[in-house]
Structure formats: C-alpha cells, structure tokens
Scaffold this active site. Sequence first.
Site, short mmCIF file in Angstrom:
data_model
loop_
_atom_site.label_atom_id
_atom_site.label_comp_id
_atom_site.label_asym_id
_atom_site.label_seq_id
_atom_site.Cartn_x
_atom_site.Cartn_y
_atom_site.Cartn_z
CB SER A 120 3.75 0.02 0.19
OG SER A 120 4.69 0.05 1.23
CG HIS B 106 3.02 4.45 3.55
ND1 HIS B 106 4.08 4.62 2.68
CD2 HIS B 106 2.83 3.10 3.66
CE1 HIS B 106 4.52 3.43 2.29
NE2 HIS B 106 3.77 2.50 2.85
#
Length: 270
Positions: free
Chosen positions: A101, A234
């Site tokens: 990320s 995620h």
Amino acid sequence: MSGWWMAVGAGARRRTGAGREPVPRPRYRVVALPHAGGWPSAFRSWWQVLPDDVECVVAQLPGRGVRINEPLLTRVEPLVDALGRGLAELEPLPYAIIGHSFGSVLGYELARAMEQKGLPPALLAVSARQPPCFPSEPPFAHLRSDTELLEHLTDIGGMSPVLMDRPDLVQPSLRAIRADLEAMETYRRPLSGTRVPILALSAVDDPVVVHDRMHLWSLETSGGFSRQAFTGGHFYLYTPANAAAVAARLVPGLDTPRSSAAPLPSPLAR
C-alpha cells in the site's frame, strides 16, 4: 542498526544473541515497508515463513512504536532520504524490497534512491497500490475527520470495529495513518523510472485498489516485470499463506515456506 529499520525474526535473534541455537549468517535480505500507519509488526507473518539465513528488516517511521514521540513526516522525499541513508549503513547483502500500500510508494522511491547510490535491490515488489501514473485525487483521505477515517479503515479491514469507541487507543495510530496518507496523496510520479525489475502484487477483491491497473507498474521499469494476483482484500499480503507465496518470488532458492503457521490476528490499524 539505524533507527529507521528494525531487524525482525531471525535477524533480531542474530543481533541480540537470543535463542539457544545459533542463527546462520544471512545470505539475503528482505527490506519491507508496511501500509500507512503500519508498525514493523505488520510483517510478523513473514518472520514465520522466511528461513533463518534470510534477514528481514522493516521500516519503522516516526510517530509509532518506539518512535511514538518523534515528529511526523508528511512527504515522501524526506522519508525516503532517511530510509536510504539507513539502508546504506547496513551490512552489504543482496536484497529485495517489498512495499505494501503506502509502502509501495516508499519502496519504489527507495529502489530509485538506492540505484542512484550504486546499491540497487535485485527486485522491487509493489503491493496493493496503484501505479504512479494514477496519482491520488480529491477527496483526499488524509483530510477526513477522525470519525470518517475510522469508518474507512474499518470498511477496508484495517481496524477492528470494537476500536471505534476507544479513542484513547486509536488516536496515536490515526495521527500516523493521517501523516502517511498525506505523504502518499501528495506524491507525484517522478520524471524517470528505474532499471530494477518490478513484481506487482494485488488482490482481486481489494476494495481500495483497481486490480486491472496493476499491470501499468510495468511503465516504471526498464528491467523485467511480472505480476501475481491473490484473494484476501486489501491486507492479503499479511496472511501466512500469501506471505509464503510472495517470499518464494523474492528470495532466490526459497521454494517452500519454512512453516505453515495459522493466520495471525490483525494489527491495530492497517
């Protein structure tokens, strides 16, 4: 070791002399950069799947963990400058960089910085972050209220819902998350890319990242490019099974995971 990097797993035992059995001298290093607001413990599942002769060092940024009282940084450039200087001070080893990320942004710029120092990684793995040709656009997450930001983190699986009513616990994490999000959302694509090969990693069910954009990380390197997809949302990278699969791509000669440990509980904020 530089305050910007923390050795974990076998690397930590080697440096402290902990444990009854001697730890082999490292042959390779994995350099890991966690998500926005992430602590080194975010990569704790990786400690279980890397062999003892592979050192893992994880970035520890200001405003969290042992650096909780240090001023936060809200731009990529000073973060990468400090991380690069700290990494260059470590014992020379062949290494790969993996960022997750927000860590992918830092990892990409760190690979470029180390390349300029004549110390490039063998491979850069970028995970769960769209390529730089898709810059962040408003409305920016770092400008959300605390309540809105908490709701967003809960929705994407980055924070347990039970913490919504514990501001005493989440405020320090929110400050670090907000600083990292600002750094990520103000970042812009550099004029030149890298010669370091890139491995783009993503989850097909990620609610944050457009999976089909990940192949455009190929535009950022003149070296080799490959990609791999997973499931798990995620934060898929932190489950032991996915960590083992990715580690096998990063570390030469690592064909099978060291262990098949059960999934670990989620960190406070991811």
